[in-house]
Design a protein around this motif. Structure first.
Motif, PDB file in Angstrom:
ATOM      1  N   PRO A 261      -3.127  -8.293  -2.877  1.00 55.48           N
ATOM      2  CA  PRO A 261      -3.851  -7.989  -4.120  1.00 55.48           C
ATOM      3  C   PRO A 261      -3.283  -8.754  -5.303  1.00 55.48           C
ATOM      4  O   PRO A 261      -2.071  -8.991  -5.400  1.00 55.48           O
ATOM      5  N   LYS A 262      -4.163  -9.163  -6.206  1.00 56.88           N
ATOM      6  CA  LYS A 262      -3.737  -9.931  -7.374  1.00 56.88           C
ATOM      7  C   LYS A 262      -2.975  -9.078  -8.381  1.00 56.88           C
ATOM      8  O   LYS A 262      -2.119  -9.571  -9.098  1.00 56.88           O
ATOM      9  N   GLY A 263      -3.328  -7.787  -8.471  1.00 52.48           N
ATOM     10  CA  GLY A 263      -2.661  -6.917  -9.432  1.00 52.48           C
ATOM     11  C   GLY A 263      -1.294  -6.473  -8.948  1.00 52.48           C
ATOM     12  O   GLY A 263      -0.731  -6.999  -7.978  1.00 52.48           O
ATOM     13  N   ARG A 264      -0.747  -5.484  -9.614  1.00 56.07           N
ATOM     14  CA  ARG A 264       0.563  -4.978  -9.246  1.00 56.07           C
ATOM     15  C   ARG A 264       0.470  -4.132  -7.980  1.00 56.07           C
ATOM     16  O   ARG A 264      -0.536  -3.459  -7.732  1.00 56.07           O
ATOM     17  N   ILE A 265       1.551  -4.160  -7.195  1.00 58.83           N
ATOM     18  CA  ILE A 265       1.664  -3.351  -5.991  1.00 58.83           C
ATOM     19  C   ILE A 265       2.738  -2.307  -6.254  1.00 58.83           C
ATOM     20  O   ILE A 265       3.839  -2.636  -6.710  1.00 58.83           O
ATOM     21  N   PHE A 266       2.412  -1.032  -5.966  1.00 57.47           N
ATOM     22  CA  PHE A 266       3.316   0.058  -6.278  1.00 57.47           C
ATOM     23  C   PHE A 266       3.859   0.679  -5.001  1.00 57.47           C
ATOM     24  O   PHE A 266       3.195   0.706  -3.959  1.00 57.47           O
ATOM     25  N   ALA A 267       5.077   1.195  -5.104  1.00 57.92           N
ATOM     26  CA  ALA A 267       5.723   1.828  -3.965  1.00 57.92           C
ATOM     27  C   ALA A 267       4.926   3.049  -3.506  1.00 57.92           C
ATOM     28  O   ALA A 267       4.397   3.812  -4.324  1.00 57.92           O
ATOM     29  N   ASN A 268       4.836   3.194  -2.198  1.00 55.73           N
ATOM     30  CA  ASN A 268       4.174   4.326  -1.558  1.00 55.73           C
ATOM     31  C   ASN A 268       2.681   4.388  -1.847  1.00 55.73           C
ATOM     32  O   ASN A 268       2.044   5.407  -1.633  1.00 55.73           O
ATOM     33  N   LEU A 269       2.145   3.299  -2.356  1.00 53.06           N
ATOM     34  CA  LEU A 269       0.717   3.227  -2.637  1.00 53.06           C
ATOM     35  C   LEU A 269       0.108   2.166  -1.724  1.00 53.06           C
ATOM     36  O   LEU A 269       0.532   1.005  -1.743  1.00 53.06           O
ATOM     37  N   SER A 290       3.981  -8.674  10.059  1.00 50.76           N
ATOM     38  CA  SER A 290       5.236  -7.953  10.194  1.00 50.76           C
ATOM     39  C   SER A 290       5.960  -7.933   8.860  1.00 50.76           C
ATOM     40  O   SER A 290       5.840  -8.843   8.045  1.00 50.76           O
ATOM     41  N   GLY A 291       6.716  -6.859   8.648  1.00 47.54           N
ATOM     42  CA  GLY A 291       7.455  -6.698   7.410  1.00 47.54           C
ATOM     43  C   GLY A 291       7.994  -5.292   7.309  1.00 47.54           C
ATOM     44  O   GLY A 291       7.753  -4.443   8.180  1.00 47.54           O
ATOM     45  N   PRO A 292       8.726  -4.975   6.245  1.00 53.30           N
ATOM     46  CA  PRO A 292       9.268  -3.619   6.091  1.00 53.30           C
ATOM     47  C   PRO A 292       8.165  -2.624   5.759  1.00 53.30           C
ATOM     48  O   PRO A 292       7.079  -2.985   5.325  1.00 53.30           O
ATOM     49  N   SER A 319       9.460   1.788  -1.075  1.00 48.77           N
ATOM     50  CA  SER A 319      10.318   1.644  -2.249  1.00 48.77           C
ATOM     51  C   SER A 319       9.986   0.357  -2.984  1.00 48.77           C
ATOM     52  O   SER A 319       9.273  -0.507  -2.478  1.00 48.77           O
ATOM     53  N   GLY A 320      10.529   0.252  -4.195  1.00 46.89           N
ATOM     54  CA  GLY A 320      10.302  -0.945  -4.981  1.00 46.89           C
ATOM     55  C   GLY A 320      11.250  -2.064  -4.583  1.00 46.89           C
ATOM     56  O   GLY A 320      12.287  -1.845  -3.960  1.00 46.89           O
ATOM     57  N   GLY A 321      10.870  -3.304  -4.936  1.00 45.66           N
ATOM     58  CA  GLY A 321      11.695  -4.450  -4.622  1.00 45.66           C
ATOM     59  C   GLY A 321      10.862  -5.650  -4.241  1.00 45.66           C
ATOM     60  O   GLY A 321       9.640  -5.661  -4.402  1.00 45.66           O
ATOM     61  N   VAL A 322      11.546  -6.697  -3.733  1.00 43.46           N
ATOM     62  CA  VAL A 322      10.877  -7.918  -3.292  1.00 43.46           C
ATOM     63  C   VAL A 322      10.940  -7.967  -1.768  1.00 43.46           C
ATOM     64  O   VAL A 322      12.035  -7.860  -1.188  1.00 43.46           O
ATOM     65  N   PHE A 323       9.807  -8.140  -1.125  1.00 45.19           N
ATOM     66  CA  PHE A 323       9.733  -8.089   0.327  1.00 45.19           C
ATOM     67  C   PHE A 323       8.978  -9.301   0.863  1.00 45.19           C
ATOM     68  O   PHE A 323       8.032  -9.775   0.232  1.00 45.19           O
ATOM     69  N   ASP A 324       9.423  -9.769   2.041  1.00 44.82           N
ATOM     70  CA  ASP A 324       8.765 -10.881   2.721  1.00 44.82           C
ATOM     71  C   ASP A 324       7.881 -10.354   3.839  1.00 44.82           C
ATOM     72  O   ASP A 324       8.301  -9.496   4.629  1.00 44.82           O
ATOM     73  N   LEU A 325       6.656 -10.883   3.908  1.00 44.83           N
ATOM     74  CA  LEU A 325       5.725 -10.551   4.976  1.00 44.83           C
ATOM     75  C   LEU A 325       5.477 -11.802   5.804  1.00 44.83           C
ATOM     76  O   LEU A 325       5.480 -12.918   5.286  1.00 44.83           O
ATOM     77  N   LYS A 326       5.230 -11.616   7.092  1.00 48.02           N
ATOM     78  CA  LYS A 326       4.986 -12.734   7.988  1.00 48.02           C
ATOM     79  C   LYS A 326       3.772 -12.445   8.844  1.00 48.02           C
ATOM     80  O   LYS A 326       3.674 -11.393   9.475  1.00 48.02           O
ATOM     81  N   ALA A 327       2.810 -13.381   8.825  1.00 46.90           N
ATOM     82  CA  ALA A 327       1.616 -13.268   9.662  1.00 46.90           C
ATOM     83  C   ALA A 327       1.729 -14.269  10.801  1.00 46.90           C
ATOM     84  O   ALA A 327       1.963 -15.459  10.574  1.00 46.90           O
ATOM     85  N   THR A 328       1.573 -13.781  12.023  1.00 44.93           N
ATOM     86  CA  THR A 328       1.640 -14.620  13.215  1.00 44.93           C
ATOM     87  C   THR A 328       0.357 -14.444  14.007  1.00 44.93           C
ATOM     88  O   THR A 328      -0.059 -13.310  14.270  1.00 44.93           O
ATOM     89  N   CYS A 329      -0.267 -15.550  14.367  1.00 51.72           N
ATOM     90  CA  CYS A 329      -1.516 -15.501  15.122  1.00 51.72           C
ATOM     91  C   CYS A 329      -1.333 -16.221  16.456  1.00 51.72           C
ATOM     92  O   CYS A 329      -0.731 -17.304  16.520  1.00 51.72           O
ATOM     93  N   GLN A 351       6.547  -2.412  -7.177  1.00 48.28           N
ATOM     94  CA  GLN A 351       7.091  -1.599  -8.254  1.00 48.28           C
ATOM     95  C   GLN A 351       7.122  -0.136  -7.836  1.00 48.28           C
ATOM     96  O   GLN A 351       6.461   0.283  -6.894  1.00 48.28           O
ATOM     97  N   GLN A 352       7.922   0.648  -8.568  1.00 39.62           N
ATOM     98  CA  GLN A 352       8.033   2.062  -8.244  1.00 39.62           C
ATOM     99  C   GLN A 352       6.695   2.780  -8.429  1.00 39.62           C
ATOM    100  O   GLN A 352       5.792   2.286  -9.102  1.00 39.62           O
ATOM    101  N   ARG A 353       6.564   3.971  -7.830  1.00 40.80           N
ATOM    102  CA  ARG A 353       5.320   4.732  -7.879  1.00 40.80           C
ATOM    103  C   ARG A 353       4.904   4.970  -9.331  1.00 40.80           C
ATOM    104  O   ARG A 353       5.709   5.432 -10.146  1.00 40.80           O
ATOM    105  N   PRO A 354       3.679   4.650  -9.678  1.00 39.89           N
ATOM    106  CA  PRO A 354       3.255   4.761 -11.083  1.00 39.89           C
ATOM    107  C   PRO A 354       3.154   6.207 -11.552  1.00 39.89           C
ATOM    108  O   PRO A 354       2.848   7.114 -10.785  1.00 39.89           O
ATOM    109  N   LYS A 355       3.423   6.381 -12.858  1.00 39.36           N
ATOM    110  CA  LYS A 355       3.301   7.701 -13.487  1.00 39.36           C
ATOM    111  C   LYS A 355       1.915   7.831 -14.117  1.00 39.36           C
ATOM    112  O   LYS A 355       1.417   6.904 -14.757  1.00 39.36           O
ATOM    113  N   ILE A 356       1.322   8.990 -13.940  1.00 37.72           N
ATOM    114  CA  ILE A 356      -0.006   9.273 -14.493  1.00 37.72           C
ATOM    115  C   ILE A 356       0.114  10.439 -15.456  1.00 37.72           C
ATOM    116  O   ILE A 356       0.674  11.494 -15.104  1.00 37.72           O
ATOM    117  N   LEU A 357      -0.413  10.278 -16.671  1.00 38.47           N
ATOM    118  CA  LEU A 357      -0.443  11.363 -17.645  1.00 38.47           C
ATOM    119  C   LEU A 357      -1.768  12.103 -17.512  1.00 38.47           C
ATOM    120  O   LEU A 357      -2.831  11.518 -17.730  1.00 38.47           O
TER     121      LEU A 357
END
Length: 923
Positions: A261-269, A290-292, A319-329, A351-357
């Protein structure tokens, strides 16, 4: 006499000859040029033909005794001889056309992506095209009939080089030449078709028809062949693609990229993942990412030639952080040349799970929506009176939910002021998300019509004009003006009356009766659009006297009975006790006439039993308050309920809006099984807004639009246990709620850096756009980029400001892997950067292992240059009927003509061919 006559004849002949020479000479020259293709190098010598016209004059003085006809023949021969000499002196030149030969320049791709079998096939095709030709001593190729053919061979990859034909080759030996090519010299890990075409331009012979045949798999990693189209066309060089030959005949499947996705990616979402493939043929593949964390399952699918996007499913990173994904065909069915390009990597920042007001106007009813959202979001619940007053207080939240929050509370306390509405707008414009949920205290029914929120923020409008949603209303207000109403009470009662007139449609009817011991019509029943007149009459009401309700109700009844309206209603306001005599019968009579009555009691001494009985028998509602400041809100709320301007309570079902198409927001929502809703707040979609869901009544249910960098959505029903109580147990309730919030999540807050990484064959280009909180460009800053290369090496370099707020730089592309960049912007002499941003670009494998995408562009280049996209040797070897034109001197033939005429004339002068004639002497 005869002597004078001969002179006159001679003079006339000379005059006529001169006139003919002056007028006829240009015509003669034009005829010789157009019909005989003769051009003269020195046309001024043609004027010597004037001497011809003197010959007849001189013939009168001749002393020979030859017959007249023989002398005439001599005259003609002499004239022709002089004309031939004049033409010879003018140097006549004629056009001559000589057929020209063709030139074929073969550009052969020798890069790594070209299989050895393909290069061998190319050499065999070139050799086969020259089978019927023999080698000339000058190196050209001679067919049995026609002009010679010049053949040049160019091998190219990252560099291009000419392969000269050895003079010892009497037959074609393209395979020998191509086998001897040094791939290191050509930089075989790249393909530069533009460079090869430039070399072909240099090799093109000016005296031949040049054809360029390009043998390539279509992978262009350097340069741009299309940029030379104009130069090739002007030079007369025709570009061809060979027929019945394909470099990828053995087949190739390439994994191009993992699409995140072009937008932000949130943890556990959860977020969607796709894999882009490109194939030269039909094939069957099996792909896995494959990936975490939680990754999508393995996907098997048949693909066709061209580009295919595989829907892999949804991934979730805990969780939040930088992760590597690998696609194998894995290629299950069909050929595949290179395994190197069957896998690709991508890097995602989580990013961490977003807060909603969540601002809920009905205390205790927030648990339904909170439960639906809690798996994906951190939900912070607050009451309607806790709306933040500044945009800075909203920034920690990814989105804000405004559910059933009225502009003024039931107690008459403002809950959403103009300042707070502007704060919400500023928050959304900076990238936040706002979801406004309906209810009996929301949107139009919450008093927002005409407010800043209505005019500038929401994608719906509340001034309903549908005849089915806004009945024609006639309303009478009966206001107690007794002595106990003096002071604040009567002033707020008058304000409530004015607010009622404002809440009605302009074509509705309103009247006001003020009563104490007697009833007096303050405002006679008239159009609510006469607001100035109505307000001025209401302002004149003053308190004083006792309380007698019956006369006021009777006058209201009489005024409404003779009025045509779909809805007839009375609102009675009182703060004390009054006689009940006749009231019950009058109210029943009013009900039979379809007139409803509602009551409002104020203060502790009010006769609650009487007012409740009037409202109960009158089919209306009763309101009681100890706070006079709530009167305007009560009157407006009652007016809106009566007029039906906002709240509509009936069974309706949700449907996809016409033209909504496929929307990610509705992905996985079983809308067809959705139960009925039992109420909604009527509204209309504003121009420019997008209607996603529509009710079966035709009213909008879910509408959204962009506002600045953020998005605002409106749900016109509620999401709790009143109108949506059947939805709470529906399987799609939580899915839809989560995806409505995901659609709103903020993209940018505060100072924003937008980074764009673009990969070219030789480098990575970085462009940074910087804006502040007010959406203004950040200029004059120091910008630097810190790169982390695939092997861990770090590089730093400064970025240049090329336009206001835009900073650019580049990095050489060397190794395969991930390139991370962090950008820092700082002011002069500042210790800390004022803005930071980061991005990643993955270079999965050398560009040479892509599938060529030059096909359509090659076809357009061939067409533009006069070549063919599916050509054969017959086309390459053709001179297209061209011939070489040149000028040839033809004066010698005219000299020979003049010499022959001279011999004939001399013969006629010496031999008499008839009887002699007497010679006439002139004295």
């Amino acid at each position: 006499m005869s002597h004078r006559l001969s002179w006159l004849i001679g003079a006339g002949w000379a005059f006529a000859g001169g006139w003919f020479l002056v007028s006829g000479m240009p015509v003669l020259v034009d005829v010789m040029q157009s019909r005989w293709s003769l051009h003269f190098a020195h046309p001024q010598w043609l004027w010597l033909m004037a001497c011809v016209w003197m010959l007849p004059v001189l013939m009168w003085r001749t002393l020979n005794d030859l017959p007249w006809w023989q002398q005439g023949l001599q005259l003609g021969l002499r004239s022709a001889m002089i004309g031939a000499l004049c033409i010879a002196l003018a140097i006549p030149q004629g056009r001559q056309q000589t057929p020209v030969g063709a030139q074929v320049i073969h550009l052969v791709d020798m890069s790594l992506s070209m299989p050895k079998a393909s290069v061998t096939s190319i050499a065999q095709s070139i050799d086969a095209s020259l089978q019927r030709y023999s080698r000339n001593t000058d190196g050209t190729w001679q067919p049995a009939i026609g002009p010679s053919l010049q053949v040049d061979l160019v091998a190219f990859a990252g560099q291009a080089t000419e392969l000269p034909w050895p003079t010892t080759l009497t037959k074609s030996g393209a395979s020998t030449l191509l086998d001897a090519v040094d791939h290191k010299t050509l930089m075989a890990d790249q393909s530069d078709l533009e460079g090869a075409a430039n070399l072909a331009l240099a090799l093109a012979a000016s005296d031949r028809v040049t054809h360029v045949v390009i043998w390539t798999d279509g992978v262009e990693t350097r340069g741009d062949l299309a940029s030379l189209t104009q130069r090739l066309r002007i030079a007369g060089i025709r570009v061809h693609r060979p027929k019945d030959w394909s470099a990828t005949a053995s087949g190739e499947v390439v994994v191009e990229q993992i699409v995140v996705p072009k937008g932000r990616i949130f943890a556990n979402l959860p977020f969607a993942l796709h894999v882009d493939l490109r194939s030269s043929h039909k094939a069957s593949v099996e792909c896995q990412i494959s990936g975490p964390g939680q990754m999508p399952k393995r996907v098997r699918q048949s693909i066709s030639s061209g580009k295919t996007r595989l829907v892999m499913g949804r991934a979730r990173l805990r969780s939040g952080g930088v992760f590597d994904l690998k696609a194998t065909c894995r290629i299950l069915k069909g050929p595949d040349r290179f395994e190197t390009n069957n896998q690709v990597r991508a890097r995602v920042v989580v990013q961490q799970r977003p807060k909603i007001l969540y601002l809920e106007g009905a205390p205790g009813q927030s648990r339904y929506l909170t439960k639906a959202l809690s798996d994906d979001y951190e939900v912070v619940v607050r009451g309607a009176h806790e709306v933040p007053r500044r945009a800075a207080q909203l920034r920690p939240y990814g989105a804000v939910i405004l559910s059933d929050v009225g502009r003024i509370s039931r107690a008459g306390v403002p809950q959403l002021t103009n300042q707070e509405m502007r704060a919400l707008e500023s928050y959304v414009r900076q990238g936040g998300g706002l979801l406004v949920v309906g209810g009996e205290n929301s949107l139009g029914s919450g008093g927002y019509q005409g407010t800043y929120l209505d005019k500038h923020v929401l994608p719906v409008r509340m001034d309903i004009d549908s005849a089915t949603e806004q009945p024609s209303v006639a309303m009478m207000l009966c206001l107690d003006r007794s002595g106990s109403m003096s002071g604040v009470k009567i002033e707020l009662a008058k304000e409530a009356a004015r607010a009622t007139a404002e809440a009605l449609d302009q074509e509705d009817r309103i009247g006001v009766i003020a009563f104490d011991n007697i009833a007096r019509p303050t405002v006679r029943l008239q159009r609510a659009g006469n607001r100035f007149r109505i307000a001025s009459r209401i302002n004149k009401v003053s308190a004083g006297g006792g309380t007698h309700i019956y006369p006021a109700l009777q006058q209201a009844y009489q005024a409404l009975e003779r009025t045509e309206a779909k809805v007839k209603h009375v609102i009675l306001l009182s703060d004390g006790h009054a006689s009940r005599a006749g009231i019950d019968a009058l109210v029943q009579q009013m009900r039979r006439a379809a007139i409803t009555v509602s009551t409002v009691g104020i203060g502790s001494s009010v006769d609650r039993d009487l007012l409740e009985a009037i409202a109960d028998r009158g089919g209306g509602r009763s309101y009681f308050t100890d706070r006079p400041e709530t009167l305007p809100r009560i009157f407006v709320r009652e007016t809106r309920k009566v007029a039906g301007q906002s709240v509509i309570e009936r069974r309706v079902r949700a449907r996809r809006a016409p033209g909504a198409g496929r929307v990610d927001l509705l992905r996985g929502v079983p809308l067809r099984s959705a139960p009925a809703l039992v109420g909604f707040v009527a509204s209309k979609v504003k121009p420019g807004a997008e209607e996603i869901l529509r009710l079966s009544s035709g009213a909008p249910l879910l509408v959204r639009w962009r506002l600045g960098l953020g998005r605002v959505s409106v749900w016109t029903s509620d999401l709790k246990n009143r109108w949506a109580h059947r939805w709470l147990d529906w399987s799609g309730y939580a899915i839809l709620a989560r995806q409505m919030i995901r659609d709103l999540l903020q993209q940018h807050m505060g100072v924003r850096l937008q980074l764009q990484l673009t990969k070219s064959p030789e480098r990575i280009d970085l462009a940074v756009d910087a804006r502040d909180e007010d959406d203004q460009w950040l200029t004059g800053l120091k910008a630097k980029a810190i790169w982390t290369l695939p092997k861990g090496e770090r590089k730093r370099h400064a970025l240049q400001e090329v336009a206001p707020g835009r900073y650019e730089g580049h990095l050489p592309l060397s190794d395969v892997g991930a390139y991370d960049v962090r950008v820092e912007l700082s002011a002069d002499n500042a210790l800390k950067p004022i803005a930071q941003g980061s991005s990643t670009l993955v270079h999965p494998y050398p560009a040479e292992f892509r599938i060529g995408d030059l096909g359509q562009r090659m076809d357009s280049i061939c067409k533009a240059t006069g070549g063919a996209s599916k050509s054969s040797p017959k086309t390459w070897h053709s001179n297209r009927g061209k011939s070489l034109q040149h000028q040839q001197d033809r004066w010698a033939i005219w000299v020979w003509i003049a010499l022959g005429l001279f011999v004939l004339e001399l013969t006629l002068r010496r031999i008499r061919l008839g009887p002699s004639r007497p010679i006439q002497w002139y004295s």
